[in-house]
Motif scaffolding. Structure first.
Motif, PDB file in Angstrom:
ATOM      1  N   GLN A  46       8.709  18.527  16.174  1.00  0.00           N
ATOM      2  CA  GLN A  46      10.041  18.158  15.385  1.00  0.00           C
ATOM      3  C   GLN A  46      11.296  17.824  16.009  1.00  0.00           C
ATOM      4  O   GLN A  46      10.953  18.209  17.297  1.00  0.00           O
ATOM      5  CB  GLN A  46       9.985  19.914  15.097  1.00  0.00           C
ATOM      6  CG  GLN A  46       9.037  20.534  13.971  1.00  0.00           C
ATOM      7  CD  GLN A  46       9.303  21.824  12.911  1.00  0.00           C
ATOM      8  OE1 GLN A  46       9.575  22.462  14.125  1.00  0.00           O
ATOM      9  NE2 GLN A  46       8.740  21.884  12.185  1.00  0.00           N
ATOM     10  N   VAL A  47      12.007  17.072  15.812  1.00  0.00           N
ATOM     11  CA  VAL A  47      13.302  16.545  16.679  1.00  0.00           C
ATOM     12  C   VAL A  47      14.257  17.043  15.706  1.00  0.00           C
ATOM     13  O   VAL A  47      14.184  16.948  14.921  1.00  0.00           O
ATOM     14  CB  VAL A  47      12.496  15.403  16.988  1.00  0.00           C
ATOM     15  CG1 VAL A  47      11.938  15.106  18.295  1.00  0.00           C
ATOM     16  CG2 VAL A  47      12.989  14.214  15.796  1.00  0.00           C
ATOM     17  N   ILE A  94       6.116  13.265  12.538  1.00  0.00           N
ATOM     18  CA  ILE A  94       6.820  13.892  13.478  1.00  0.00           C
ATOM     19  C   ILE A  94       8.206  14.207  12.595  1.00  0.00           C
ATOM     20  O   ILE A  94       8.861  13.422  11.731  1.00  0.00           O
ATOM     21  CB  ILE A  94       7.331  13.309  14.534  1.00  0.00           C
ATOM     22  CG1 ILE A  94       6.232  12.580  15.098  1.00  0.00           C
ATOM     23  CG2 ILE A  94       8.432  13.437  15.797  1.00  0.00           C
ATOM     24  CD1 ILE A  94       6.685  10.718  16.462  1.00  0.00           C
ATOM     25  N   GLU A  95       8.652  15.961  12.982  1.00  0.00           N
ATOM     26  CA  GLU A  95       9.901  16.186  11.688  1.00  0.00           C
ATOM     27  C   GLU A  95      11.046  16.379  12.113  1.00  0.00           C
ATOM     28  O   GLU A  95      10.901  16.422  13.354  1.00  0.00           O
ATOM     29  CB  GLU A  95       9.148  17.772  11.332  1.00  0.00           C
ATOM     30  CG  GLU A  95       8.172  17.368  10.121  1.00  0.00           C
ATOM     31  CD  GLU A  95       7.741  19.509   9.697  1.00  0.00           C
ATOM     32  OE1 GLU A  95       6.748  19.759   9.192  1.00  0.00           O
ATOM     33  OE2 GLU A  95       8.618  19.949  10.384  1.00  0.00           O
ATOM     34  N   VAL A  96      11.887  16.050  11.693  1.00  0.00           N
ATOM     35  CA  VAL A  96      13.764  15.955  11.704  1.00  0.00           C
ATOM     36  C   VAL A  96      13.372  17.317  11.411  1.00  0.00           C
ATOM     37  O   VAL A  96      14.021  17.319  10.077  1.00  0.00           O
ATOM     38  CB  VAL A  96      14.148  14.762  11.510  1.00  0.00           C
ATOM     39  CG1 VAL A  96      15.240  15.319  11.636  1.00  0.00           C
ATOM     40  CG2 VAL A  96      13.939  13.430  12.481  1.00  0.00           C
ATOM     41  N   ALA A 156      11.985   8.234  -1.845  1.00  0.00           N
ATOM     42  CA  ALA A 156      13.616   6.920  -2.804  1.00  0.00           C
ATOM     43  C   ALA A 156      13.321   6.453  -0.778  1.00  0.00           C
ATOM     44  O   ALA A 156      14.345   4.802  -1.856  1.00  0.00           O
ATOM     45  CB  ALA A 156      14.454   7.592  -3.452  1.00  0.00           C
ATOM     46  N   ALA A 157      14.008   6.729   0.001  1.00  0.00           N
ATOM     47  CA  ALA A 157      14.276   6.429   1.624  1.00  0.00           C
ATOM     48  C   ALA A 157      12.837   5.714   1.832  1.00  0.00           C
ATOM     49  O   ALA A 157      13.611   5.267   2.800  1.00  0.00           O
ATOM     50  CB  ALA A 157      14.736   7.682   2.218  1.00  0.00           C
ATOM     51  N   GLY A 158      11.783   5.810   1.394  1.00  0.00           N
ATOM     52  CA  GLY A 158      10.768   4.624   1.732  1.00  0.00           C
ATOM     53  C   GLY A 158       9.936   5.987   2.761  1.00  0.00           C
ATOM     54  O   GLY A 158       9.228   5.840   3.357  1.00  0.00           O
ATOM     55  N   VAL A 159      10.880   6.712   3.329  1.00  0.00           N
ATOM     56  CA  VAL A 159       9.933   8.813   3.664  1.00  0.00           C
ATOM     57  C   VAL A 159       9.047   8.423   3.878  1.00  0.00           C
ATOM     58  O   VAL A 159       8.457   8.766   2.230  1.00  0.00           O
ATOM     59  CB  VAL A 159      10.928   9.240   4.081  1.00  0.00           C
ATOM     60  CG1 VAL A 159      10.756  10.452   5.191  1.00  0.00           C
ATOM     61  CG2 VAL A 159      12.417   8.923   5.020  1.00  0.00           C
ATOM     62  N   GLN A 160       7.702   8.720   4.446  1.00  0.00           N
ATOM     63  CA  GLN A 160       6.207   8.899   3.651  1.00  0.00           C
ATOM     64  C   GLN A 160       5.435  10.369   3.713  1.00  0.00           C
ATOM     65  O   GLN A 160       4.636  10.694   3.454  1.00  0.00           O
ATOM     66  CB  GLN A 160       5.389   8.219   4.711  1.00  0.00           C
ATOM     67  CG  GLN A 160       5.466   6.818   4.387  1.00  0.00           C
ATOM     68  CD  GLN A 160       4.243   6.079   5.214  1.00  0.00           C
ATOM     69  OE1 GLN A 160       3.288   6.123   5.417  1.00  0.00           O
ATOM     70  NE2 GLN A 160       4.825   4.744   5.416  1.00  0.00           N
ATOM     71  N   SER A 174       9.124  12.909   9.170  1.00  0.00           N
ATOM     72  CA  SER A 174       8.668  13.386   8.006  1.00  0.00           C
ATOM     73  C   SER A 174      10.378  14.458   7.939  1.00  0.00           C
ATOM     74  O   SER A 174      10.796  14.531   9.266  1.00  0.00           O
ATOM     75  CB  SER A 174       8.144  15.288   8.342  1.00  0.00           C
ATOM     76  OG  SER A 174       7.685  15.582   7.671  1.00  0.00           O
ATOM     77  N   ILE A 175      11.102  14.239   6.686  1.00  0.00           N
ATOM     78  CA  ILE A 175      12.405  15.154   6.702  1.00  0.00           C
ATOM     79  C   ILE A 175      11.757  16.639   6.908  1.00  0.00           C
ATOM     80  O   ILE A 175      10.934  16.687   5.150  1.00  0.00           O
ATOM     81  CB  ILE A 175      12.575  14.581   5.486  1.00  0.00           C
ATOM     82  CG1 ILE A 175      12.889  13.599   5.465  1.00  0.00           C
ATOM     83  CG2 ILE A 175      14.241  15.472   4.778  1.00  0.00           C
ATOM     84  CD1 ILE A 175      14.363  12.799   7.170  1.00  0.00           C
ATOM     85  N   ASN A 176      11.996  17.019   7.383  1.00  0.00           N
ATOM     86  CA  ASN A 176      11.955  18.680   7.153  1.00  0.00           C
ATOM     87  C   ASN A 176      12.785  19.289   6.029  1.00  0.00           C
ATOM     88  O   ASN A 176      14.208  19.267   6.491  1.00  0.00           O
ATOM     89  CB  ASN A 176      12.031  19.365   8.715  1.00  0.00           C
ATOM     90  CG  ASN A 176      12.449  20.839   8.624  1.00  0.00           C
ATOM     91  OD1 ASN A 176      12.633  22.104   7.706  1.00  0.00           O
ATOM     92  ND2 ASN A 176      10.811  21.409   8.615  1.00  0.00           N
TER      93      ASN A 176
END
Length: 292
Positions: free
Chosen positions: A216-217, A258-260, A33-37, A13-15
């Motif tokens: 979160q990482v 898992i968020e970055v 668009a990047a395919g991240v869900q 996951s993109i925070n």
């Protein structure tokens, strides 16, 4: 496990803080668009467009919703400012529930809480932590009614004076222990807890108690930036042992996104599309191999 760098890990996951200067529409677009869900949102961009509009935009994106950032700042003494802070947190709870309902299947209603630092002129760290406990107690009926989990996020001790008097996962769990696990949990953020000699046993404890609300990482590298808030790096670029931490979280049965979450001036200045791509690549290298 190894992953094709062109196919982002389905648990990534993109925070939104990682692409801080992107407005909500851009953040949703480049992530999908990047395919991240999945995406974790921040209150300010949501409030710029209004909650109802933000919920429709999230629904249209097809993305899951992983967390809402942020509530908290509970350390003020009794008075009008403290009451205003509690009311603002109640609005954040409502936002979290609305966005979680709008996200794709698998979305989670998690509101991340930053405790707050010492009030001006105070040196009473213990008293400040008790006010955090009291504030969370005041909010739990609202959170339970809304189906929202309040995730107490311990921050590295260097932030204790100005941002968070809760500095360890153990402290967060001690506070959370007064409440139901599905209402109050903890955020496990590698940047803040990697240094703690008790971190692995506290992750295991959090798992036993059912209190890992989000994982979160991001990475830690010295020297720190002049503004230490902006010292987070892509996973794998610094000194954090993501293998042991991630395996410990996975061993608890945690199976959510898992968020970055990165705060870094150079990363914020980069094109959001490049940042999301690089985030997915470094996640695949540093985190994915340890997810079982």
């Amino acid at each position: 496990m190894s992953r094709d760098a062109q196919t982002p890990d389905p648990r990534l996951s993109i925070n939104q803080a990682t692409i801080k200067h992107a407005d909500l529409a851009t953040a949703l677009r480049v992530t999908a668009a990047a395919g991240v869900q999945s995406i974790g949102l921040w209150r300010e961009p949501v409030n710029e467009v209004g909650l109802d509009v933000a919920a429709r935009m999230l629904s249209d994106s097809g993305l899951r919703f992983s967390t809402h950032c942020r509530g908290g700042f509970f350390t003020l003494p009794d008075g009008a400012e403290r009451e205003a802070a509690l009311d603002d947190n109640r609005r954040a709870i409502e936002e979290t529930a609305t966005l979680a309902a709008a996200g794709a299947e698998g979305s989670t209603a998690v509101l991340v809480l930053v405790a707050g630092g010492l009030p001006a002129g105070s040196r009473d760290l213990v008293g400040a932590r008790e006010r955090v406990r009291d504030a969370i107690g005041a909010l739990t009926p609202d959170a339970k009614a809304a189906g929202v989990t309040l995730a107490i996020e311990p921050l590295h001790p260097m932030y204790a004076s100005d941002r968070a008097v809760v500095s360890t996962l153990g402290q967060a769990l001690d506070i959370a222990g007064d409440f139901e696990p599905d209402v109050v949990g903890a955020a496990v953020d590698t940047f803040h807890i990697w240094w703690d000699p008790q971190v692995l046993e506290q992750i295991a404890r959090a798992g036993r108690e059912g209190r890992i609300a989000t994982y979160q990482v991001c990475d830690w590298m010295t020297p720190l930036a002049a503004d230490v808030l902006l010292s987070r790096h892509y996973t794998g670029e610094g000194v954090i042992d993501f293998a042991s931490l991630t395996r410990a979280v996975v061993a608890t049965g945690y199976d959510r996104d898992i968020e970055v979450e990165i705060f870094h001036a150079d990363i914020w200045a980069d094109d959001p599309e490049n940042v999301v791509r690089r985030t997915a690549e470094t996640f695949a290298e540093a985190i994915s191999p340890h997810l079982g």
